[in-house]
Design an enzyme around this catalytic site. Structure first.
Site, PDB file in Angstrom:
ATOM      1  N   LYS A  52      -5.836 -27.114 -34.828  1.00  0.00           N
ATOM      2  CA  LYS A  52      -6.011 -27.735 -33.883  1.00  0.00           C
ATOM      3  C   LYS A  52      -7.662 -26.992 -34.287  1.00  0.00           C
ATOM      4  O   LYS A  52      -8.708 -27.171 -33.426  1.00  0.00           O
ATOM      5  CB  LYS A  52      -5.580 -28.047 -32.125  1.00  0.00           C
ATOM      6  CG  LYS A  52      -5.052 -28.816 -32.388  1.00  0.00           C
ATOM      7  CD  LYS A  52      -4.743 -29.101 -31.154  1.00  0.00           C
ATOM      8  CE  LYS A  52      -2.860 -30.296 -31.063  1.00  0.00           C
ATOM      9  NZ  LYS A  52      -2.548 -30.185 -29.616  1.00  0.00           N
ATOM     10  N   GLN A  96      -1.721 -27.324 -24.488  1.00  0.00           N
ATOM     11  CA  GLN A  96      -0.237 -27.619 -25.158  1.00  0.00           C
ATOM     12  C   GLN A  96       0.841 -27.624 -24.676  1.00  0.00           C
ATOM     13  O   GLN A  96       1.279 -27.270 -23.645  1.00  0.00           O
ATOM     14  CB  GLN A  96      -0.385 -26.412 -26.624  1.00  0.00           C
ATOM     15  CG  GLN A  96       0.235 -27.050 -27.607  1.00  0.00           C
ATOM     16  CD  GLN A  96       0.320 -27.865 -28.427  1.00  0.00           C
ATOM     17  OE1 GLN A  96      -1.005 -28.962 -28.341  1.00  0.00           O
ATOM     18  NE2 GLN A  96       1.371 -28.590 -29.426  1.00  0.00           N
ATOM     19  N   ASP A 119      -6.848 -34.858 -24.211  1.00  0.00           N
ATOM     20  CA  ASP A 119      -5.406 -35.760 -24.694  1.00  0.00           C
ATOM     21  C   ASP A 119      -4.927 -36.732 -24.121  1.00  0.00           C
ATOM     22  O   ASP A 119      -3.578 -37.725 -24.671  1.00  0.00           O
ATOM     23  CB  ASP A 119      -4.313 -34.697 -24.042  1.00  0.00           C
ATOM     24  CG  ASP A 119      -3.266 -33.693 -25.369  1.00  0.00           C
ATOM     25  OD1 ASP A 119      -4.021 -33.986 -26.260  1.00  0.00           O
ATOM     26  OD2 ASP A 119      -3.185 -32.460 -25.352  1.00  0.00           O
TER      27      ASP A 119
HETATM   28  N1  GUN Z   1       2.637 -31.373 -28.144  1.00  0.00           N
HETATM   29  C1  GUN Z   1       2.919 -32.608 -29.099  1.00  0.00           C
HETATM   30  N2  GUN Z   1       2.316 -32.952 -29.218  1.00  0.00           N
HETATM   31  C2  GUN Z   1       1.269 -32.482 -28.402  1.00  0.00           C
HETATM   32  C3  GUN Z   1      -0.930 -33.529 -27.726  1.00  0.00           C
HETATM   33  O1  GUN Z   1      -0.423 -34.505 -28.386  1.00  0.00           O
HETATM   34  N3  GUN Z   1      -0.901 -32.697 -27.174  1.00  0.00           N
HETATM   35  C4  GUN Z   1      -0.276 -31.817 -25.992  1.00  0.00           C
HETATM   36  N4  GUN Z   1      -1.490 -30.180 -25.511  1.00  0.00           N
HETATM   37  N5  GUN Z   1       0.602 -30.695 -26.209  1.00  0.00           N
HETATM   38  C5  GUN Z   1       1.612 -31.821 -27.728  1.00  0.00           C
END
Ligand code: GUN
Length: 292
Positions: A52, A96, A119
C-alpha cells in the site's frame, strides 16, 4: 473465457490517479497523504501494508507507515488514532486488520474519523453504503465493482452467490450487488459456514464471489457453464521448492473452473491489486472532501 485482469486494470487506475496528482501539483496544492497503522508483524499484514505504501509513492501521494509493537495496548492505539484524526496533513488512514487479541477491533474502527476512514469500515460509512449514500466503499468490494464495470460484466437480474460473510468482503459485497444500478441489480445469496448443501446453491449461480480463504474450495462440479468467478481468497500454502517457502493460491480450483467460466479472476493478479488501487482512489476522494 476472459481473464479479469486486475493487474492491468489496477495499473490503468493508478495511471489515472497519477494524472490527477500531477494536476494537483500544477495547481500548487497539497498532494494526498495516506497513513497506515500496523500493529505487530503477523501473517501477511506487513507485506500488504508495504504494498500500500509503495503504491502511494508510485502515484505521487505522500505516505506514512506507523508501526506499533505486537504488545501495544488498546489505549495506546486509540491515542495514535486520535493523533491521526487531528493531523491536518493526513487525508486518510487505515488500521490494518487483524489486530492482536488484547485490542477490541470494533472500538478501534469506531474511533477513526469517518471523514478519514478510507477503508470504509466505520459504522457510519458502512451504514451510508447500505443506504446508497455517497461514502467510502471498502477497498476490496470497490475493486470488485470496478472490475465488473470496466469489463462490462452483466449483473442485472443475475443470481450472485457470495461465499463468506466477513465484514471486509462478503457482507458489504452482498449489499452492493443487490443495490439499484450497475454493477448491481443482482439477486444475492450470502452463504457461510452454516449454509447447508452449498453445491446446490453455487451450481445455480450466474456470478460467484468467493472470500473464504480455503485453497481450491470451489471445484468445477460446483459451478454451471458460463459462470462469472471472482476469487478473493489469498492463502499462503507452504512449499519448500519455492524461494519464499510458500505459494499463493485462491479459493477456486482455477485450472478446472476456468474451463467452464465466462469470466474469471486469477490469483495472484486479480482482486488483490484492485484493493490497493481503490484504497488510493478513496484517499484521493478523502482529500477532495476534506478540502471543501
Ligand atoms: N486486512 C485484510 N484486508 C484489509 C483491508 O482491506 N483493510 C485493512 N485495514 N485491513 C485488512
Amino acid at each position: 473465457m476472459t481473464i479479469l485482469d486486475g493487474k492491468k486494470i489496477s495499473n490503468d487506475i493508478k495511471n489515472e490517479i497519477t494524472e490527477e496528482v500531477n494536476k494537483i501539483k500544477e495547481r500548487g496544492e497539497k498532494v494526498p497523504h495516506l497513513a497506515a497503522v500496523i500493529v505487530g508483524n503477523g501473517g501477511a499484514s506487513l507485506t500488504y501494508v508495504g504494498s500500500k505504501v509503495r503504491a502511494c509513492e508510485r502515484v505521487g501521494f505522500k505516505s506514512t507507515m506507523v508501526r506499533m509493537s505486537n504488545t501495544t495496548s488498546e489505549v495506546e492505539l486509540l491515542d495514535k488514532i486520535e493523533e491521526l484524526n487531528n493531523n491536518d496533513e493526513i487525508d486518510g488512514f487505515i488500521v490494518q486488520l487483524p489486530l492482536p487479541p488484547q485490542i477490541d477491533t470494533q472500538k478501534v474502527l469506531m474511533a477513526v474519523d469517518p471523514n478519514k476512514d478510507v477503508d470504509g469500515f466505520h459504522p457510519m460509512n458502512f451504514g451510508k453504503m447500505a443506504l446508497d449514500m455517497s461514502t467510502f466503499i471498502p477497498a476490496t468490494p470497490f475493486g470488485i465493482l470496478e472490475l465488473l464495470d470496466r469489463y462490462q460484466v452483466e449483473t442485472d437480474g443475475k443470481h450472485t452467490v457470495i461465499i463468506g460473510r466477513s465484514h471486509i468482503v462478503g457482507r458489504p459485497m452482498s449489499i452492493l450487488m443487490g443495490r439499484k444500478g450497475f454493477p448491481g441489480n443482482s439477486t444475492v445469496t450470502l452463504t457461510h459456514s452454516h449454509t447447508k448443501n452449498i453445491t446446490q446453491i453455487t451450481s445455480q449461480a450466474d456470478i460467484i464471489i468467493s472470500a473464504l480463504g480455503v485453497p481450491k474450495f470451489l471445484k468445477a462440479e460446483m459451478v454451471k457453464d458460463d459462470v462469472v468467478i471472482i476469487d478473493v481468497g489469498i492463502t499462503r500454502v507452504p512449499d519448500e521448492t519455492k524461494e519464499k517457502g510458500y505459494y499463493i493460491t485462491g479459493d477456486v480450483d482455477f485450472e478446472n473452473v476456468s474451463k467452464k467460466a465466462s469470466y474469471i479472476t486469477p490469483v495472484p493478479g486479480g482482486v488483490g491489486p484492485m484493493t490497493i488501487a481503490m484504497l488510493l482512489k478513496n484517499t484521493l476522494l478523502a482529500r477532495e472532501r476534506n478540502s471543501l
